[in-house]
Write a protein that holds these residues in place. Structure first.
Motif, PDB file in Angstrom:
ATOM      1  N   ALA A 238       1.652  -0.776   0.247  1.00 18.63           N
ATOM      2  CA  ALA A 238       0.154   0.185  -0.222  1.00 18.63           C
ATOM      3  C   ALA A 238       0.987   1.347   0.397  1.00 18.63           C
ATOM      4  O   ALA A 238       0.413   1.920  -0.717  1.00 18.63           O
ATOM      5  N   LYS A 239       2.032   1.159   0.620  1.00 16.08           N
ATOM      6  CA  LYS A 239       2.382   2.370   0.983  1.00 16.08           C
ATOM      7  C   LYS A 239       3.365   2.635  -0.076  1.00 16.08           C
ATOM      8  O   LYS A 239       3.379   3.617  -1.037  1.00 16.08           O
ATOM      9  N   GLU A 240       4.077   1.727  -0.432  1.00 13.45           N
ATOM     10  CA  GLU A 240       4.537   1.885  -2.357  1.00 13.45           C
ATOM     11  C   GLU A 240       3.818   2.301  -3.035  1.00 13.45           C
ATOM     12  O   GLU A 240       4.170   3.132  -3.944  1.00 13.45           O
ATOM     13  N   LEU A 241       2.141   1.610  -3.579  1.00 11.49           N
ATOM     14  CA  LEU A 241       0.913   2.345  -4.641  1.00 11.49           C
ATOM     15  C   LEU A 241       1.078   4.016  -4.080  1.00 11.49           C
ATOM     16  O   LEU A 241       0.735   5.151  -5.034  1.00 11.49           O
ATOM     17  N   LEU A 242       1.295   4.153  -2.942  1.00  8.44           N
ATOM     18  CA  LEU A 242       1.591   5.422  -3.099  1.00  8.44           C
ATOM     19  C   LEU A 242       2.556   6.757  -2.774  1.00  8.44           C
ATOM     20  O   LEU A 242       2.613   7.805  -2.632  1.00  8.44           O
ATOM     21  N   SER A 243       3.807   5.989  -2.846  1.00  4.68           N
ATOM     22  CA  SER A 243       5.352   6.733  -3.016  1.00  4.68           C
ATOM     23  C   SER A 243       5.560   7.652  -4.649  1.00  4.68           C
ATOM     24  O   SER A 243       3.813   7.708  -5.482  1.00  4.68           O
ATOM     25  N   ASN A 244       6.169   7.944  -4.505  1.00  2.00           N
ATOM     26  CA  ASN A 244       6.253   9.763  -5.490  1.00  2.00           C
ATOM     27  C   ASN A 244       6.090   8.323  -6.893  1.00  2.00           C
ATOM     28  O   ASN A 244       5.659   8.624  -8.028  1.00  2.00           O
ATOM     29  N   GLU A 245       6.710   7.526  -6.964  1.00  2.00           N
ATOM     30  CA  GLU A 245       6.030   6.335  -8.314  1.00  2.00           C
ATOM     31  C   GLU A 245       5.028   5.766  -8.261  1.00  2.00           C
ATOM     32  O   GLU A 245       5.055   5.227  -9.691  1.00  2.00           O
ATOM     33  N   GLY A 246       4.305   5.749  -6.933  1.00  2.00           N
ATOM     34  CA  GLY A 246       2.679   5.001  -7.371  1.00  2.00           C
ATOM     35  C   GLY A 246       1.703   5.498  -7.852  1.00  2.00           C
ATOM     36  O   GLY A 246       2.150   6.234  -8.239  1.00  2.00           O
ATOM     37  N   PHE A 247       1.575   4.263  -8.587  1.00  2.00           N
ATOM     38  CA  PHE A 247       0.137   4.275  -9.155  1.00  2.00           C
ATOM     39  C   PHE A 247      -0.800   5.584  -8.606  1.00  2.00           C
ATOM     40  O   PHE A 247      -1.205   6.182  -9.416  1.00  2.00           O
ATOM     41  N   PHE A 248      -0.912   5.111  -7.451  1.00  2.00           N
ATOM     42  CA  PHE A 248      -2.007   5.985  -6.602  1.00  2.00           C
ATOM     43  C   PHE A 248      -1.173   7.214  -5.993  1.00  2.00           C
ATOM     44  O   PHE A 248      -1.570   8.073  -4.701  1.00  2.00           O
ATOM     45  N   GLY A 249      -0.006   7.483  -6.292  1.00  2.00           N
ATOM     46  CA  GLY A 249       1.404   8.370  -5.782  1.00  2.00           C
ATOM     47  C   GLY A 249       0.866   9.958  -6.628  1.00  2.00           C
ATOM     48  O   GLY A 249      -0.529  10.028  -6.988  1.00  2.00           O
ATOM     49  N   SER A 250       0.779  10.955  -5.966  1.00  2.00           N
ATOM     50  CA  SER A 250       0.369  12.199  -5.734  1.00  2.00           C
ATOM     51  C   SER A 250       1.153  12.817  -7.671  1.00  2.00           C
ATOM     52  O   SER A 250      -0.362  13.280  -8.250  1.00  2.00           O
ATOM     53  N   GLU A 251       2.229  12.682  -7.963  1.00  2.00           N
ATOM     54  CA  GLU A 251       2.025  12.923  -9.222  1.00  2.00           C
ATOM     55  C   GLU A 251       1.909  12.171 -10.264  1.00  2.00           C
ATOM     56  O   GLU A 251       1.299  12.159 -11.286  1.00  2.00           O
ATOM     57  N   GLU A 252       1.121  10.641 -10.084  1.00  2.00           N
ATOM     58  CA  GLU A 252       0.704  10.264 -11.014  1.00  2.00           C
ATOM     59  C   GLU A 252      -0.594   9.863 -11.188  1.00  2.00           C
ATOM     60  O   GLU A 252      -1.136  10.023 -12.070  1.00  2.00           O
ATOM     61  N   THR A 253      -1.470  10.431 -10.106  1.00  2.00           N
ATOM     62  CA  THR A 253      -2.145  10.562  -9.902  1.00  2.00           C
ATOM     63  C   THR A 253      -2.985  11.907 -10.220  1.00  2.00           C
ATOM     64  O   THR A 253      -4.487  12.038 -10.848  1.00  2.00           O
ATOM     65  N   SER A 254      -2.280  12.467  -9.798  1.00  2.00           N
ATOM     66  CA  SER A 254      -2.597  14.338 -11.021  1.00  2.00           C
ATOM     67  C   SER A 254      -2.480  14.333 -12.575  1.00  2.00           C
ATOM     68  O   SER A 254      -2.841  15.166 -12.755  1.00  2.00           O
ATOM     69  N   LYS A 255      -1.394  13.091 -12.231  1.00  2.00           N
ATOM     70  CA  LYS A 255      -1.175  13.413 -14.632  1.00  2.00           C
ATOM     71  C   LYS A 255      -2.636  12.774 -14.495  1.00  2.00           C
ATOM     72  O   LYS A 255      -3.115  13.123 -15.939  1.00  2.00           O
ATOM     73  N   ARG A 256      -3.112  11.814 -13.881  1.00  2.00           N
ATOM     74  CA  ARG A 256      -3.729  10.360 -14.706  1.00  2.00           C
ATOM     75  C   ARG A 256      -5.224  11.865 -15.119  1.00  2.00           C
ATOM     76  O   ARG A 256      -6.183  12.011 -15.727  1.00  2.00           O
ATOM     77  N   LEU A 257      -5.473  12.669 -13.334  1.00  2.00           N
ATOM     78  CA  LEU A 257      -6.682  13.771 -13.649  1.00  2.00           C
ATOM     79  C   LEU A 257      -6.667  14.381 -14.588  1.00  2.00           C
ATOM     80  O   LEU A 257      -7.319  14.835 -15.461  1.00  2.00           O
TER      81      LEU A 257
END
Length: 216
Positions: free
Chosen positions: A122-141
């Motif tokens: 779960a922590k990995e998914l929320l990391s900077n490179e993770g699918f649900f991290g802020s960077e990847e999620t903002s790009k997706r939105l």
């Protein structure tokens, strides 16, 4: 899934609003362009129809953007709770405790089911490179609203509001403050969209001045 929205509706909001203004403010020219003869009642009916259609499109943009934003934020909240050992949230996407939301697949996630994740995963998914991290999620939105609106300024504004509404709805659903990863995602996403809108609304003269300034 939702990126075809404007294509399916065959709508460009700018052109649509320009036609609306012409129809209401320049009746003689509009009549010659659209039909040979038009009564005042028909003109009124056409204006009402345009108004209703515009409202429907704006609502569509808002709802779809809010839905996508809320789904991703819900996932971040579940993972944030799982990361600290609060396993009561893992059934969220299976609909056992919370209202219906987007599936993980609809958000583009194809990894291990959340209910089977460890704290570390779960922590990995929320990391900077993770699918649900802020960077990847903002790009997706941002990509979602770009596909949805075709980068049309007025449509982007409506989708921006939907994105913001989605974060708010996600917070209400869990009845707790959003985790830091969601706050960061919201800030990054809205900042990118705001800059896009600002750039699109610049006049040709402003763009020319900026171009000359860069050259010098």
């Amino acid at each position: 899934m939702y990126g075809l929205g404007l294509d399916q509706l065959s709508l460009n909001l700018n052109n649509f609003n320009e036609k609306n203004t012409t129809l209401l403010d320049n009746k003689d020219i509009t009549a010659s362009n659209y039909i040979d003869e038009v009564s005042e009642s028909k003109l009124h009916n056409a204006a009402v129809s345009i108004s209703i259609s515009t409202h429907n499109i704006q609502n569509y943009l808002n709802v779809k953007s809010a839905e996508f934003s809320k789904g991703n934020t819900n996932a971040q909240q579940v993972l944030s709770n799982l990361e600290v050992g609060k396993v009561d949230y893992v059934n969220f996407f299976e609909g056992r405790k919370f209202e219906k939301t987007l599936t993980l697949e609809e958000m583009g996630y194809t990894g291990k089911p959340i209910s089977q994740l460890s704290k570390e995963e779960a922590k990995e998914l929320l990391s900077n490179e993770g699918f649900f991290g802020s960077e990847e999620t903002s790009k997706r939105l941002v990509k979602f609203v770009e596909d949805l609106t075709g980068n049309e300024p007025q449509a982007l504004k409506e989708s921006r509001q939907g994105i913001e509404d989605g974060f708010f709805e996600a917070q209400k659903l869990f009845q707790q403050e959003l985790p830091n990863v969601s706050k960061e995602t919201e800030s990054k996403t809205l900042d990118i969209i705001d800059k896009k809108i600002q750039e699109m609304l610049k006049t040709d003269f402003q763009k020319e001045l900026e171009s000359k300034h860069l050259e010098n």
